[in-house]
Scaffold this active site. Structure first.
Site, PDB file in Angstrom:
ATOM      1  N   LYS A  87      10.596  -9.397   2.090  1.00  0.00           N
ATOM      2  CA  LYS A  87      10.341  -9.328   0.653  1.00  0.00           C
ATOM      3  C   LYS A  87      11.681  -9.432  -0.080  1.00  0.00           C
ATOM      4  O   LYS A  87      12.595  -8.637   0.151  1.00  0.00           O
ATOM      5  CB  LYS A  87       9.639  -7.996   0.343  1.00  0.00           C
ATOM      6  CG  LYS A  87       8.882  -7.982  -0.961  1.00  0.00           C
ATOM      7  CD  LYS A  87       8.056  -6.707  -1.058  1.00  0.00           C
ATOM      8  CE  LYS A  87       7.237  -6.634  -2.317  1.00  0.00           C
ATOM      9  NZ  LYS A  87       6.616  -5.304  -2.490  1.00  0.00           N
TER      10      LYS A  87
HETATM   11  O1  G3P Z   1       3.631  -4.092  -5.239  1.00  0.00           O
HETATM   12  C1  G3P Z   1       4.355  -3.672  -6.358  1.00  0.00           C
HETATM   13  C2  G3P Z   1       3.874  -2.342  -6.778  1.00  0.00           C
HETATM   14  O2  G3P Z   1       4.250  -1.371  -5.833  1.00  0.00           O
HETATM   15  C3  G3P Z   1       4.270  -1.929  -8.124  1.00  0.00           C
HETATM   16  O3  G3P Z   1       3.242  -1.164  -8.579  1.00  0.00           O
HETATM   17  O4  G3P Z   1       2.167   0.504  -9.998  1.00  0.00           O
HETATM   18  O5  G3P Z   1       4.626   0.682  -9.439  1.00  0.00           O
HETATM   19  O6  G3P Z   1       3.805  -1.059 -11.002  1.00  0.00           O
HETATM   20  P1  G3P Z   1       3.483  -0.198  -9.833  1.00  0.00           P
END
Ligand code: G3P
Length: 218
Positions: A87
């Site tokens: 990634k």
């Molecule tokens: O895959 C990306 C994710 O972990 C981000 O999610 O909810 O932290 O915006 P969030």
């Protein structure tokens, strides 16, 4: 649409895998930190533990932000397990590194994507997956799902093989609309996946069926 789980929590990953619907896992440095995993050896051991639990791809994010560092880290990460996908953040050196990995058959996930232009660059560099963050766009008053539709249109126009991996998916409507638009993958917490199970008519219908059965059968 493939379902990935967005966590580094082993019991949640196992629960999703045991449901029989899991296609892969995404992690990031924040999710690893949330599990209290620190130090390179422990981090790599944890990635291996995740890979041992699942059958699909497991995204492991590089910490380096310079070209040489990203290459070195990515090449080390893929020695952990054949399921590892490197990634890489959507930055200039990241795009160069994705081209390097792609030319060598190493799978990549281009992360922190917030615009169609970034997604186009990721596809041109040969990324296996592109990760547009829906929820974080919604957070700033933008439309995350509109971005998914835009990327889908662009990739379809030119037949780019890069898979759209909708990330920062926060609730079931995000998930369902991603499926309607035609995202290849959605990654989300376990709670979003299990919320799909729920409907009040399912619960009340089952209660009635079981009560009627009991009336007759005791
Ligand atoms: O895959 C990306 C994710 O972990 C981000 O999610 O909810 O932290 O915006 P969030």
């Amino acid at each position: 649409m493939k379902f990935f789980i967005d966590t580094a929590n082993l019991s949640e990953i196992k629960e999703a895998q045991d449901l029989g619907i899991l296609d892969g896992v995404t992690t990031n440095p924040s999710l690893m930190a949330k599990e209290g995993i620190k130090g390179k050896d422990n981090v790599y051991r944890h990635y291996k533990a995740i890979c041992d639990l699942v059958t699909g791809d497991v995204s492991a994010e590089v910490i380096a932000t310079d070209y040489k560092g990203i290459i070195e880290e990515g090449e080390e990460l893929v020695t952990i397990d054949a399921k590892i996908v490197v990634k890489v953040p959507m930055i200039k050196d990241g795009i160069k590194a994705i081209r390097y990995f792609s030319d060598r058959g190493i799978k990549t996930n281009c992360t922190l994507v917030f615009s169609a232009g970034q997604a186009l660059l990721a596809a041109k560099a040969g990324a296996t997956y592109v990760s547009p963050f829906i929820g974080r766009l919604d957070d700033i008053g933008s439309d995350g799902l509109e971005l998914i539709a835009q990327i889908k249109n662009i990739y379809d126009n030119y037949g780019y093989p890069t898979q759209i991996l909708a990330a920062s998916v926060r609730h079931t409507m995000h998930l369902i609309e991603c499926a309607e638009i035609g995202a290849d993958v959605a990654t989300c917490p376990l709670s979003v996946i299990t919320s799909l199970l729920k409907h009040p008519l399912t619960a009340s219908g089952l209660e009635t069926f079981l009560a009627d059965h009991k009336k007759v059968n005791g």
